[in-house]
Design an enzyme around this catalytic site. Structure first.
Site, mmCIF file in Angstrom:
data_model
loop_
_atom_site.group_PDB
_atom_site.id
_atom_site.type_symbol
_atom_site.label_atom_id
_atom_site.label_comp_id
_atom_site.label_asym_id
_atom_site.label_seq_id
_atom_site.Cartn_x
_atom_site.Cartn_y
_atom_site.Cartn_z
ATOM 1 N N LYS A 1 13.118 36.709 84.584
ATOM 2 C CA LYS A 1 13.753 37.079 85.960
ATOM 3 C C LYS A 1 12.664 37.824 86.636
ATOM 4 C CE LYS A 1 17.780 39.921 87.541
ATOM 5 N NZ LYS A 1 18.772 40.566 87.128
ATOM 6 N N CYS B 1 19.198 46.023 88.599
ATOM 7 C CA CYS B 1 18.087 45.538 88.298
ATOM 8 C C CYS B 1 16.877 45.553 89.168
ATOM 9 C CB CYS B 1 18.187 44.067 87.775
ATOM 10 S SG CYS B 1 19.466 42.960 88.695
ATOM 11 N N ASP C 1 17.892 43.393 81.101
ATOM 12 C CA ASP C 1 18.980 43.792 81.939
ATOM 13 C C ASP C 1 20.112 43.817 81.141
ATOM 14 O OD1 ASP C 1 17.703 43.760 84.487
ATOM 15 O OD2 ASP C 1 18.175 41.800 85.217
ATOM 16 N N ASP C 2 21.066 44.610 81.691
ATOM 17 C CA ASP C 2 22.338 44.652 81.074
ATOM 18 C C ASP C 2 22.567 44.871 79.677
ATOM 19 O OD1 ASP C 2 23.276 44.148 83.787
ATOM 20 O OD2 ASP C 2 23.259 42.120 83.560
ATOM 21 N N HIS D 1 13.408 38.794 90.646
ATOM 22 C CA HIS D 1 14.567 39.938 91.358
ATOM 23 C C HIS D 1 13.871 40.864 92.131
ATOM 24 C CE1 HIS D 1 18.908 41.213 91.625
ATOM 25 N NE2 HIS D 1 18.501 40.458 92.688
#
Length: 168
Positions: A96, A41, A3-4, A98
């Protein structure tokens, strides 16, 4: 999946960051770098695990928030389910999730993964393993369906690394 991560956060796109292992994977594999992701995400994770564009999973607009009564729709079969069914693979996820947790059926071990260590929500504080959303905080650090309570002051990334080494 990360992510990111920015475009220049890997060595094969920039000489400012050294990522030799990732660079080797990129050189020997296929680099998907032309609009294969979403800017958030949950849509990206859903697309990766289903092979379906977020407009068709219902995740095109935003992330799945903690209070959401839903998740990635259950009628979609995820790639770990295919890998287990067709090739008898062992499937694990670390980190994660999510993609929803309103019902147990939305969680990783009910979606084809043999095990999951990490957090179900959008983020966590990496030392105390809590997440705060709209001023409501809770402990979100899990092994499968169980909350991990004996890892205070253990940095999540270190915990995840140890879990990966155990799995391998």
């Amino acid at each position: 999946m990360a992510d990111d991560m920015g475009w220049a956060d890997v060595g094969y796109h920039s000489n400012h960051v050294l990522t030799p292992n990732i660079d080797t994977l990129a050189a020997d594999g296929v680099v998907l770098d032309h609009y294969y992701t979403q800017p958030l995400c949950s849509p990206s994770r859903g697309a990766l695990l289903t092979g379906v564009h977020p407009i068709h999973t219902g995740l095109q607009n935003s992330i799945i928030v903690h209070q959401s009564p839903t998740g990635l729709p259950l009628h979609f079969k995820l790639w770990p389910q295919y890998l287990k069914q067709r090739h008898n693979y062992s499937t694990h996820i670390v980190g994660k999730w999510h993609l929803g947790f309103a019902r147990k059926e939305y969680t990783p071990t009910y979606r084809g993964f043999d095990s999951h260590v990490g957090y179900w929500g959008s983020s966590e504080y990496f030392y105390n393993h809590t997440n705060c959303f709209n001023n409501v905080c809770g402990h979100d650090f899990r092994h499968n369906m169980d909350v991990i309570t004996n890892a205070s002051d253990v940095y999540s990334t270190d915990y995840f690394t140890d879990r990966c080494l155990h799995i391998i």
